[in-house]
Design a protein around this motif. Structure first.
Motif, mmCIF file in Angstrom:
data_model
loop_
_atom_site.group_PDB
_atom_site.id
_atom_site.type_symbol
_atom_site.label_atom_id
_atom_site.label_comp_id
_atom_site.label_asym_id
_atom_site.label_seq_id
_atom_site.Cartn_x
_atom_site.Cartn_y
_atom_site.Cartn_z
ATOM 1 N N GLN A 6 -71.225 82.115 -2.497
ATOM 2 C CA GLN A 6 -70.041 82.879 -2.123
ATOM 3 C C GLN A 6 -70.187 83.381 -0.692
ATOM 4 O O GLN A 6 -71.295 83.685 -0.238
ATOM 5 N N ASN A 7 -69.082 83.446 0.001
ATOM 6 C CA ASN A 7 -69.085 83.992 1.351
ATOM 7 C C ASN A 7 -68.960 85.507 1.257
ATOM 8 O O ASN A 7 -67.885 86.030 1.021
ATOM 9 N N THR A 8 -70.064 86.207 1.421
ATOM 10 C CA THR A 8 -70.030 87.661 1.400
ATOM 11 C C THR A 8 -70.062 88.156 2.830
ATOM 12 O O THR A 8 -70.866 87.687 3.641
ATOM 13 N N PRO A 9 -69.197 89.071 3.182
ATOM 14 C CA PRO A 9 -69.181 89.578 4.552
ATOM 15 C C PRO A 9 -70.437 90.399 4.839
ATOM 16 O O PRO A 9 -70.766 91.327 4.118
ATOM 17 N N VAL A 10 -71.147 90.029 5.894
ATOM 18 C CA VAL A 10 -72.382 90.698 6.283
ATOM 19 C C VAL A 10 -72.039 91.887 7.175
ATOM 20 O O VAL A 10 -71.147 91.816 8.013
ATOM 21 N N CYS A 11 -72.761 92.975 6.985
ATOM 22 C CA CYS A 11 -72.549 94.178 7.791
ATOM 23 C C CYS A 11 -72.797 93.865 9.263
ATOM 24 O O CYS A 11 -73.809 93.277 9.620
ATOM 25 N N ARG A 12 -71.875 94.247 10.121
ATOM 26 C CA ARG A 12 -72.010 93.930 11.545
ATOM 27 C C ARG A 12 -73.031 94.809 12.250
ATOM 28 O O ARG A 12 -73.526 94.451 13.309
ATOM 29 N N ASP A 13 -73.367 95.951 11.675
ATOM 30 C CA ASP A 13 -74.321 96.849 12.327
ATOM 31 C C ASP A 13 -75.775 96.475 12.055
ATOM 32 O O ASP A 13 -76.637 96.654 12.907
ATOM 33 N N CYS A 14 -76.060 95.947 10.863
ATOM 34 C CA CYS A 14 -77.454 95.631 10.531
ATOM 35 C C CYS A 14 -77.692 94.135 10.334
ATOM 36 O O CYS A 14 -78.825 93.726 10.099
ATOM 37 N N ASP A 15 -76.668 93.303 10.404
ATOM 38 C CA ASP A 15 -76.752 91.848 10.225
ATOM 39 C C ASP A 15 -77.390 91.449 8.901
ATOM 40 O O ASP A 15 -78.093 90.455 8.808
ATOM 41 N N GLY A 16 -77.187 92.239 7.860
ATOM 42 C CA GLY A 16 -77.689 91.907 6.543
ATOM 43 C C GLY A 16 -79.076 92.454 6.238
ATOM 44 O O GLY A 16 -79.543 92.379 5.122
ATOM 45 N N PHE A 17 -79.780 92.977 7.250
ATOM 46 C CA PHE A 17 -81.091 93.590 7.043
ATOM 47 C C PHE A 17 -80.873 95.093 6.945
ATOM 48 O O PHE A 17 -81.041 95.829 7.908
ATOM 49 N N ALA A 18 -80.511 95.548 5.764
ATOM 50 C CA ALA A 18 -80.033 96.915 5.585
ATOM 51 C C ALA A 18 -81.132 97.965 5.543
ATOM 52 O O ALA A 18 -80.891 99.129 5.803
ATOM 53 N N THR A 19 -82.356 97.578 5.216
ATOM 54 C CA THR A 19 -83.445 98.538 5.106
ATOM 55 C C THR A 19 -84.593 98.090 5.985
ATOM 56 O O THR A 19 -84.966 96.926 5.992
ATOM 57 N N ALA A 20 -85.168 99.031 6.728
ATOM 58 C CA ALA A 20 -86.309 98.736 7.588
ATOM 59 C C ALA A 20 -87.418 99.739 7.311
ATOM 60 O O ALA A 20 -87.167 100.904 7.038
ATOM 61 N N ALA A 21 -88.656 99.276 7.360
ATOM 62 C CA ALA A 21 -89.818 100.148 7.212
ATOM 63 C C ALA A 21 -90.450 100.305 8.587
ATOM 64 O O ALA A 21 -90.825 99.321 9.226
#
Length: 60
Positions: A6-21
């Motif tokens: 499915q084509n899910t819209p990716v967040c433009r602010d994080c480019d799909g990498f929503a969590t960072a350590a």
């Protein structure tokens, strides 16, 4: 037949990498590194955004 994802819209602010350590550089008493977990405030850690409603222009 191949299955398409499915084509899910990716967040433009994080480019799909929503969590960072993020490593702070300091260590705990047991020797492990202290890290901060940061989530994207726009998508709230999901990595996707809701579809944008279509804007309609009415009048001239």
């Amino acid at each position: 037949m191949p299955q398409h994802a499915q084509n899910t819209p990716v967040c433009r602010d994080c480019d799909g990498f929503a969590t960072a350590a993020i490593t702070t550089g300091t260590r705990h008493t047991d020797g492990t590194r202290a890290t901060l977990r940061v989530t994207c405030p726009t998508c709230k850690g999901t990595g996707t955004t809701a579809p944008v409603a279509n804007l309609h222009r009415i009048g001239r």
